[in-house]
Design an enzyme around this catalytic site. Structure first.
Site, PDB file in Angstrom:
ATOM      1  N   ILE A   1     -51.141 -11.071   7.556  1.00 53.17           N
ATOM      2  CA  ILE A   1     -49.681 -11.137   7.547  1.00 53.17           C
ATOM      3  C   ILE A   1     -49.170 -11.668   8.882  1.00 53.17           C
ATOM      4  CG2 ILE A   1     -47.572  -9.751   7.456  1.00 53.17           C
ATOM      5  CD1 ILE A   1     -49.080  -7.925   5.441  1.00 53.17           C
TER       6      ILE A   1
ATOM      7  N   ALA B   1     -44.794  -3.121   9.007  1.00 51.94           N
ATOM      8  CA  ALA B   1     -46.172  -2.627   8.912  1.00 51.94           C
ATOM      9  C   ALA B   1     -46.187  -1.236   8.284  1.00 51.94           C
ATOM     10  CB  ALA B   1     -46.813  -2.623  10.293  1.00 51.94           C
ATOM     11  N   ARG B   2     -46.193  -0.210   9.119  1.00 51.41           N
ATOM     12  CA  ARG B   2     -46.097   1.181   8.705  1.00 51.41           C
ATOM     13  C   ARG B   2     -45.153   1.872   9.684  1.00 51.41           C
ATOM     14  NH1 ARG B   2     -47.625  -0.077   4.450  1.00 51.41           N
ATOM     15  NH2 ARG B   2     -49.393   0.726   3.220  1.00 51.41           N
TER      16      ARG B   2
ATOM     17  N   GLU C   1     -41.109   8.194   4.170  1.00 52.22           N
ATOM     18  CA  GLU C   1     -40.348   7.523   3.116  1.00 52.22           C
ATOM     19  C   GLU C   1     -40.226   8.411   1.875  1.00 52.22           C
ATOM     20  OE1 GLU C   1     -42.418   3.836   2.524  1.00 52.22           O
ATOM     21  OE2 GLU C   1     -41.950   3.116   4.536  1.00 52.22           O
TER      22      GLU C   1
ATOM     23  N   HIS D   1     -38.644  -0.495   2.134  1.00 52.17           N
ATOM     24  CA  HIS D   1     -40.055  -0.846   1.982  1.00 52.17           C
ATOM     25  C   HIS D   1     -40.244  -1.860   0.851  1.00 52.17           C
ATOM     26  CE1 HIS D   1     -44.402   0.753   2.706  1.00 52.17           C
ATOM     27  NE2 HIS D   1     -44.383  -0.552   2.509  1.00 52.17           N
TER      28      HIS D   1
END
Length: 318
Positions: free
Chosen positions: A151, A227-228, A257, A275
């Site tokens: 990515i 990303a996270r 989340e 997300h």
């Protein structure tokens, strides 16, 4: 007259999209959703944000494959999978462009105040004579990419194509890479104006972007995280946004989340999305196809098309 062979059973901890791909899964396999009724299943279908724990694996003595619909494996107990010889597959490459697009969109939205402008117009502030403050150019800045995987590299290609200078941080310098290398997150933030977070999640990268990195990014800097959530210290980010330590942020991922810290919800210079980095019809269909291909290869005894490589989980330099 021969009886048809029974369909293999799989445990689905996540759904495939779009619906026709889920229909194909249900046509080829007996899909079980109750882990208590899945002791005999060899394959688990899950998602990057769902994963599978060691406790869940312990309830599945026949498990041989964890097929992740996504690229994140931080919610998969990889140590337990390795210990038991359980293969893990992901869906790399096919979602890279979608996530890279999202990262660019968040940067533009934050820098040019697009989401803020939308709220401004809808609230009637423009028609009543109000003026939105100035934004800042995005494409005239230097970009830093924290995590130079598939990515990150696709994002770098997009940014270079628009004439931007690009720097990156990875576990090690990539020979022949067209972008400038920085050894850690702090050095990267110090030398860029736009910091894109595309690093893998997990304990090794938790809090990698902390108060020090944000201070190094500076008052004109913009942070984008696709990303996270835990890769960025949310508390430090909220404080940096409030204090003007950085100019703005664009976030597609969060620690817990779908819960978002109130301090980030209240920050006008922070663009938030739920997300949806890979949420394009094209990417989701290609991801689902890879999931189906990996499951089919397992049951046919063929090599798995996209096995997860353990070395991809090695930490970035801190």
């Amino acid at each position: 007259m021969t009886r048809p062979r029974p369909r293999p059973r799989i445990l689905a901890l996540a759904e495939l999209k779009p619906q026709d791909m889920a229909d194909r899964l249900a046509a080829d396999y007996e899909v079980v959703r109750d882990i208590g009724a899945a002791a005999d299943v060899e394959v688990v279908l899950t998602a990057g944000n769902v994963g599978i724990t060691a406790a869940q694996m312990a309830r599945l003595p026949a498990l041989r494959l964890v097929a992740v619909n996504g690229v994140g494996v931080d919610a998969v107990d990889l140590a337990q999978a390795r210990h038991r010889g359980i293969a893990v597959t992901t869906t790399p490459d096919v979602l890279s462009m979608a996530v890279a697009e999202m990262a660019l969109g968040l940067a533009l939205a934050a820098g040019r105040r697009i989401a803020e402008g939308d709220r401004f117009v809808r609230a009637g502030q423009w028609s009543s004579g109000g003026k939105l403050g100035l934004g800042c150019s995005v494409l005239e800045r230097r970009a830093g990419i924290l995590g130079y995987g598939r990515i990150g590299r696709r994002l770098a290609e997009l940014l270079r194509g628009m004439g931007m200078d690009v720097l990156y941080t990875a576990r090690r310098e990539k020979p022949g890479a067209p972008d400038g290398f920085r050894p850690d997150a702090l050095a990267l933030a110090r030398d860029c104006d736009l910091l894109f977070v595309t690093a893998a999640g997990g304990e090794d990268t938790r809090g990698l972007v902390d108060a020090g990195v944000l201070a190094a990014l500076g008052p004109d800097g913009i942070l984008v995280n696709v990303a996270r959530g835990p890769v960025v210290d949310a508390g430090a980010l909220a404080q940096a946004l409030d204090a003007g330590t950085i100019a703005g942020a664009g976030l597609d991922v969060f620690d817990d989340e779908p819960n978002v810290p109130q301090a980030l919800l209240d920050a006008p210079n922070c663009v938030l999305t739920p997300h949806i980095g890979s949420a394009t019809a094209e990417a989701r269909r290609a991801m689902a196809q890879l999931v189906l291909d990996n499951i089919a290869a397992h049951f046919a005894g063929r090599p798995l098309p996209t096995p997860y490589e353990v070395q991809d989980a090695l930490p970035l330099h801190r």
